[in-house]
Design a protein around this motif. Structure first.
Motif, PDB file in Angstrom:
ATOM      1  N   PRO A 257       0.575  -0.811   0.095  1.00  0.00           N
ATOM      2  CA  PRO A 257       0.162   0.178   0.172  1.00  0.00           C
ATOM      3  C   PRO A 257       0.718   0.964   0.112  1.00  0.00           C
ATOM      4  O   PRO A 257       1.648   0.891   0.608  1.00  0.00           O
TER       5      PRO A 257
ATOM      6  N   ALA B 196      -0.651   4.655  -1.189  1.00  0.00           N
ATOM      7  CA  ALA B 196      -1.552   5.272  -1.745  1.00  0.00           C
ATOM      8  C   ALA B 196      -1.736   6.860  -0.796  1.00  0.00           C
ATOM      9  O   ALA B 196      -2.624   7.578  -1.239  1.00  0.00           O
TER      10      ALA B 196
ATOM     11  N   GLY C 284       0.902  11.739   3.282  1.00  0.00           N
ATOM     12  CA  GLY C 284       1.933  11.426   3.785  1.00  0.00           C
ATOM     13  C   GLY C 284       1.672  13.028   4.747  1.00  0.00           C
ATOM     14  O   GLY C 284       2.842  13.713   4.836  1.00  0.00           O
ATOM     15  N   VAL C 285       0.728  13.118   5.158  1.00  0.00           N
ATOM     16  CA  VAL C 285      -0.152  14.658   5.922  1.00  0.00           C
ATOM     17  C   VAL C 285       1.344  14.784   7.372  1.00  0.00           C
ATOM     18  O   VAL C 285       1.968  16.059   7.030  1.00  0.00           O
ATOM     19  N   ARG C 286       1.379  13.414   7.979  1.00  0.00           N
ATOM     20  CA  ARG C 286       2.470  14.201   8.991  1.00  0.00           C
ATOM     21  C   ARG C 286       4.184  14.477   8.219  1.00  0.00           C
ATOM     22  O   ARG C 286       4.663  14.729   9.080  1.00  0.00           O
TER      23      ARG C 286
ATOM     24  N   GLY D 284      -7.604   2.901  -2.472  1.00  0.00           N
ATOM     25  CA  GLY D 284      -8.597   3.695  -1.807  1.00  0.00           C
ATOM     26  C   GLY D 284      -8.465   5.171  -1.028  1.00  0.00           C
ATOM     27  O   GLY D 284      -6.874   5.042  -0.480  1.00  0.00           O
TER      28      GLY D 284
ATOM     29  N   SER E 280      -7.428  -0.045   0.359  1.00  0.00           N
ATOM     30  CA  SER E 280      -5.551   0.667  -0.932  1.00  0.00           C
ATOM     31  C   SER E 280      -5.398  -0.820  -0.734  1.00  0.00           C
ATOM     32  O   SER E 280      -5.688  -1.867  -1.427  1.00  0.00           O
TER      33      SER E 280
ATOM     34  N   LYS F  43       8.956   3.152  10.369  1.00  0.00           N
ATOM     35  CA  LYS F  43       7.758   3.547   8.844  1.00  0.00           C
ATOM     36  C   LYS F  43       8.351   5.155   8.728  1.00  0.00           C
ATOM     37  O   LYS F  43       8.526   6.139  10.679  1.00  0.00           O
TER      38      LYS F  43
HETATM   39  N1  CTP Z   1      -1.675   3.794   2.581  1.00  0.00           N
HETATM   40  C1  CTP Z   1      -2.416   3.809   1.493  1.00  0.00           C
HETATM   41  N2  CTP Z   1      -3.699   3.985   1.401  1.00  0.00           N
HETATM   42  C2  CTP Z   1      -4.147   4.944   2.107  1.00  0.00           C
HETATM   43  C3  CTP Z   1      -3.353   5.529   3.679  1.00  0.00           C
HETATM   44  C4  CTP Z   1      -2.302   4.830   3.692  1.00  0.00           C
HETATM   45  O1  CTP Z   1      -2.041   3.371   0.588  1.00  0.00           O
HETATM   46  N3  CTP Z   1      -5.207   5.605   1.812  1.00  0.00           N
HETATM   47  C5  CTP Z   1      -0.344   2.939   3.426  1.00  0.00           C
HETATM   48  C6  CTP Z   1       0.360   4.547   2.866  1.00  0.00           C
HETATM   49  O2  CTP Z   1       1.098   4.809   1.385  1.00  0.00           O
HETATM   50  C7  CTP Z   1       2.008   3.812   3.987  1.00  0.00           C
HETATM   51  C8  CTP Z   1       0.646   3.051   4.734  1.00  0.00           C
HETATM   52  O3  CTP Z   1      -0.234   2.792   4.145  1.00  0.00           O
HETATM   53  O4  CTP Z   1       2.442   3.153   3.355  1.00  0.00           O
HETATM   54  C9  CTP Z   1       1.061   2.948   6.542  1.00  0.00           C
HETATM   55  O5  CTP Z   1       0.431   4.109   6.075  1.00  0.00           O
HETATM   56  P1  CTP Z   1       1.092   6.192   7.085  1.00  0.00           P
HETATM   57  O6  CTP Z   1       2.551   5.585   7.649  1.00  0.00           O
HETATM   58  O7  CTP Z   1      -0.234   6.167   7.898  1.00  0.00           O
HETATM   59  O8  CTP Z   1       1.120   6.570   5.436  1.00  0.00           O
HETATM   60  P2  CTP Z   1       0.363   7.945   4.884  1.00  0.00           P
HETATM   61  O9  CTP Z   1      -1.232   7.816   4.881  1.00  0.00           O
HETATM   62  O10 CTP Z   1       1.044   8.430   3.938  1.00  0.00           O
HETATM   63  O11 CTP Z   1       0.573   9.411   6.200  1.00  0.00           O
HETATM   64  P3  CTP Z   1       0.223  10.352   7.398  1.00  0.00           P
HETATM   65  O12 CTP Z   1      -0.902   9.411   7.981  1.00  0.00           O
HETATM   66  O13 CTP Z   1       0.333  11.080   7.860  1.00  0.00           O
HETATM   67  O14 CTP Z   1      -0.430  11.009   5.837  1.00  0.00           O
END
Ligand code: CTP
Ligand code: MG
Length: 231
Positions: free
Chosen positions: A16, A18, A21-23, A85, A91, A213
């Motif tokens: 996954p 998608a 990367g807000v943080r 998704g 996703s 991570k």
């Molecule tokens: N992921 C995904 N689909 C989403 C949300 C997350 O495929 N709708 C994937 C991210 O790309 C990541 C993994 O799940 O490889 C772990 O999620 P996280 O580390 O939370 O990544 P992000 O959601 O991109 O970061 P943030 O929460 O900071 O936005």
């Protein structure tokens, strides 16, 4: 050079990728942000492809980036790319639906764990092959953990020796992951959490510090440093 996957391998790895990367702060979707000059996803997929029992890799990309991700990964390894998704679980479900007949072991692995060693991918797969339905890589928790209320008042101290921090890849017998996703009701849990809800035993194997991570800018700096020292 494009890596060869193992046509006799028994493992499909879902990646996954998608998330936004807000943080990590403003910028491109996290999986496409550079780490030592290459997107995080390239680092992650290269390591997955180097694991010798991997037969299939399916990446869930941001919906608007599917073609770009296909082009990006074509020189790295043969991968299937599907649109992800709105939630990680969606996703993973999209990637799972694209796994061809064949592999009976399915690993779910975050693109954000870009430095995960191929050996960890193999050890999770080996534990599933040995008969465990669901396998997660874990590390001991080093900090003391407190439970707090909404006002940040401490409710209690959690028994640390009984805690584990959970990484990916999480590995499953294919039928077990399919059943868990079919009945998924809780979008917030991880894949092993869905399987636990089915009443299926989940087994731990030792994780790796390198499977951290990448979540915040600090993690990206740490990963850059680790790469510069040969990770
Ligand atoms: N992921 C995904 N689909 C989403 C949300 C997350 O495929 N709708 C994937 C991210 O790309 C990541 C993994 O799940 O490889 C772990 O999620 P996280 O580390 O939370 O990544 P992000 O959601 O991109 O970061 P943030 O929460 O900071 O936005
Ligand atoms: Mg997220």
């Amino acid at each position: 050079m494009t890596a060869q996957l193992n046509p006799r391998g028994d493992v499909a790895v879902l990646v996954p990728a998608a998330g936004a990367g807000v943080r990590l702060g403003p910028g491109a979707p996290k999986a496409l942000r550079p780490l030592a000059g290459e997107p995080l996803l390239v680092h992650a997929v290269r390591r997955v492809a180097a694991a010798s029992s991997v037969h299939t890799i399916v990446v869930a990309a941001p919906a608007t980036e599917v073609e770009a991700v296909r082009a990006l990964l074509a020189p790295v390894a043969p991968v299937t790319v599907v649109p992800g998704g709105a939630e990680r679980q969606a996703s993973v479900a999209a990637a799972l639906a694209a796994v061809p007949a064949g592999p009976e072991i399915v690993l779910v692995h975050d693109a954000a764990r870009a430095l995960t060693p191929p050996g960890l991918i193999e050890s999770v797969a080996a534990a599933v092959r040995d008969g465990h339905d669901a396998v997660i890589p874990v590390l001991p928790v080093v900090d003391t953990v407190k439970e707090v209320d909404a006002a940040e008042r401490v409710l209690g101290t959690v028994d640390r020796p009984a805690l584990r921090a959970v990484q990916t890849p999480q590995g499953f017998r294919r039928s077990v992951l399919l059943a868990a996703h079919r009945s998924a009701g809780d979008a917030l849990t991880d894949d092993a959490g869905l399987v636990e809800k089915q009443g299926i035993a989940v087994t731990c194997v030792p994780g790796s510090e390198l499977a951290l991570k990448i979540t915040r800018p600090f993690d990206l700096s740490l990963a850059e440093h680790l790469l510069s020292t040969g990770a």
